[in-house]
Structures are given as structure tokens and as C-alpha cells.
Design a protein around this motif. Structure first.
Motif, PDB file in Angstrom:
ATOM      1  N   GLN A   1       0.830  -1.223   0.000  1.00  0.00           N
ATOM      2  CA  GLN A   1       0.000   0.000   0.000  1.00  0.00           C
ATOM      3  C   GLN A   1       0.856   1.261   0.000  1.00  0.00           C
ATOM      4  O   GLN A   1       0.415   2.318  -0.417  1.00  0.00           O
ATOM      5  CB  GLN A   1      -0.914   0.033   1.249  1.00  0.00           C
ATOM      6  CG  GLN A   1      -1.914  -1.098   1.314  1.00  0.00           C
ATOM      7  CD  GLN A   1      -2.525  -1.240   2.711  1.00  0.00           C
ATOM      8  OE1 GLN A   1      -1.962  -0.812   3.724  1.00  0.00           O
ATOM      9  NE2 GLN A   1      -3.698  -1.868   2.774  1.00  0.00           N
ATOM     10  N   ARG A   2       2.098   1.141   0.531  1.00  0.00           N
ATOM     11  CA  ARG A   2       3.027   2.285   0.536  1.00  0.00           C
ATOM     12  C   ARG A   2       3.998   2.205  -0.633  1.00  0.00           C
ATOM     13  O   ARG A   2       5.020   2.883  -0.655  1.00  0.00           O
ATOM     14  CB  ARG A   2       3.815   2.309   1.847  1.00  0.00           C
ATOM     15  CG  ARG A   2       2.961   2.648   3.065  1.00  0.00           C
ATOM     16  CD  ARG A   2       3.835   2.990   4.261  1.00  0.00           C
ATOM     17  NE  ARG A   2       4.495   1.803   4.812  1.00  0.00           N
ATOM     18  CZ  ARG A   2       5.783   1.723   5.110  1.00  0.00           C
ATOM     19  NH1 ARG A   2       6.590   2.746   4.884  1.00  0.00           N
ATOM     20  NH2 ARG A   2       6.284   0.614   5.610  1.00  0.00           N
ATOM     21  N   GLY A   3       3.726   1.323  -1.566  1.00  0.00           N
ATOM     22  CA  GLY A   3       4.565   1.211  -2.760  1.00  0.00           C
ATOM     23  C   GLY A   3       5.805   0.356  -2.553  1.00  0.00           C
ATOM     24  O   GLY A   3       6.703   0.346  -3.387  1.00  0.00           O
TER      25      GLY A   3
END
Ligand code: ATP
Ligand code: MG
Length: 177
Positions: free
Chosen positions: A166-168
């Protein structure tokens, strides 16, 4: 008295389905139980367990069939190819299950194969129904069908609360593959 085998399903969006099945394999080899894991879909990618499973041989046997992810990322295979490969995986699963050689059979990512219409729900229900009474059968993958959940003895849904993706943050060696 020996207990009857269980049908176990790991599903849901959260991470941990395949690793939970591998955890059981690691645990069960400690009792010299015979385990066979058949990986649907994953054939063309590399996962650490494809090598570490060799250290657990002869108790743990791993068969990877499939042409990688279907319809995403680097998928260049037409769907019919994926279907043929998935049918082959079902055939091998059936042989392994019926051989009576294993205490535990793991059908990794089989739920996805059904969800992607690579194999039919009936194929899976038939595998479950035909399993030797004492054998444990583990099915992994998100989108497990209600009918599979219905006939299973143990169903765990992995629920995503947080995932670095989700944070890459990309998949990590040893953690994700
Ligand atoms: P694992 O193999 O780590 O136990 P899984 O079997 O639960 O994961 P799959 O749906 O088979 O998950 O996903 C395959 C790949 O995607 C693995 O590399 C896994 O780590 C990663 N993954 C799993 N869940 C998520 C998620 N919620 N978001 C992003 N990537 C994920
Ligand atoms: Mg998985």
C-alpha cells in the motif's frame, strides 16, 4: 485411533495463505509425514520454497505447474494455455491424492484457478470428495467459493490490516517470494 483428515482452506485478501500451508508442511515433516504441494499458477516465477522444499525431501515433495500470473504483469500466454496447464495440474493433483502416498496434500492457489475460470468448481469439489479419509487436504488462494467453504472443516480468512504494498514497497525476497 487415528483421526480423520481435514479439509483446510486459507483464503482472503491478506498475506499469509501460502506461507500458512508451508508452515504446516514444515511442522508435519517433523513427524516424518509425507506431504505433497502442488502449485497452481506459479510455474514460471521463482519462490524460495521451490528450493527450500528440496531440503525437506523425501518427506516434502513440491510440484510447480502453471505459467505464472494470469492476465497481469508480464503475462504473455493466451488464456487457453493457462487453462490447459491448470487442467494438467488438476490431473496431477488427482493422481497424487489417489496415490495414498501422502498424509497431506496442498493445492496452492487452487482457489484463484477456479476464480479465473481456469478450472471448474466441480473439479475442486470432486477432488475434495474423493480424498482418502485419513489424508489432510489444504487449499489456498483468495476468493474461495462458498461451496468449498461449506464442505471444508477449517477455514481461515486472512484479513489485510496493513501491507507494505500500500506504501509502494515491492515484494521482498524471503518474505513474499
Ligand atoms: P504468501 O505467499 O506471502 O503467504 P498469499 O499466499 O497470502 O501470500 P497470494 O495471493 O498467493 O498471497 O499472493 C502472492 C504474492 O502476493 C506473494 O508474493 C504475496 O506475498 C503477495 N501478497 C499477498 N497478499 C498481498 C496483499 N494484500 N497486497 C500485496 N501483495 C500481497
Ligand atoms: Mg499464495
Amino acid at each position: 485411533m487415528e483421526k480423520d483428515g481435514l479439509t483446510i482452506v486459507y483464503t482472503g485478501k491478506g498475506k499469509g495463505k501460502t506461507t500458512a500451508a508451508l508452515g504446516i508442511a514444515l511442522r508435519a515433516t517433523g513427524y516424518k509425514k509425507k506431504i505433497c504441494m502442488i502449485q497452481f499458477i506459479k510455474g514460471s516465477w521463482h519462490y524460495g520454497e521451490m528450493d527450500s522444499s528440496k531440503r525437506l525431501e523425501p518427506e516434502f515433495e513440491m510440484v510447480a505447474i502453471g505459467k505464472g500470473f494470469v492476465g497481469i504483469i508480464d503475462d504473455k500466454s493466451p488464456k487457453i494455455d493457462h487453462q490447459e496447464v491448470a487442467k494438467e495440474a488438476i490431473k496431477i493433483s488427482n493422481e497424487k491424492i489417489q496415490s495414498g502416498k501422502y498424509d497431506i496434500v496442498i493445492l496452492d492457489e487452487i482457489n484463484y484457478a477456479v476464480n479465473l475460470n481456469l478450472i471448474s468448481l466441480d473439479d475442486v469439489l470432486e477432488l475434495i470428495k474423493s480424498k482418502p479419509q485419513k489424508m489432510d487436504l489444504i487449499l489456498t488462494g483468495n476468493y474461495a467459493k462458498d461451496e468449498v467453504i461449506e464442505v471444508a472443516d477449517l477455514v481461515t480468512e486472512m484479513r489485510e490490516i496493513k501491507h507494505p504494498f500500500q506504501r509502494g514497497i515491492k515484494a521482498k525476497e524471503g518474505i513474499d517470494f
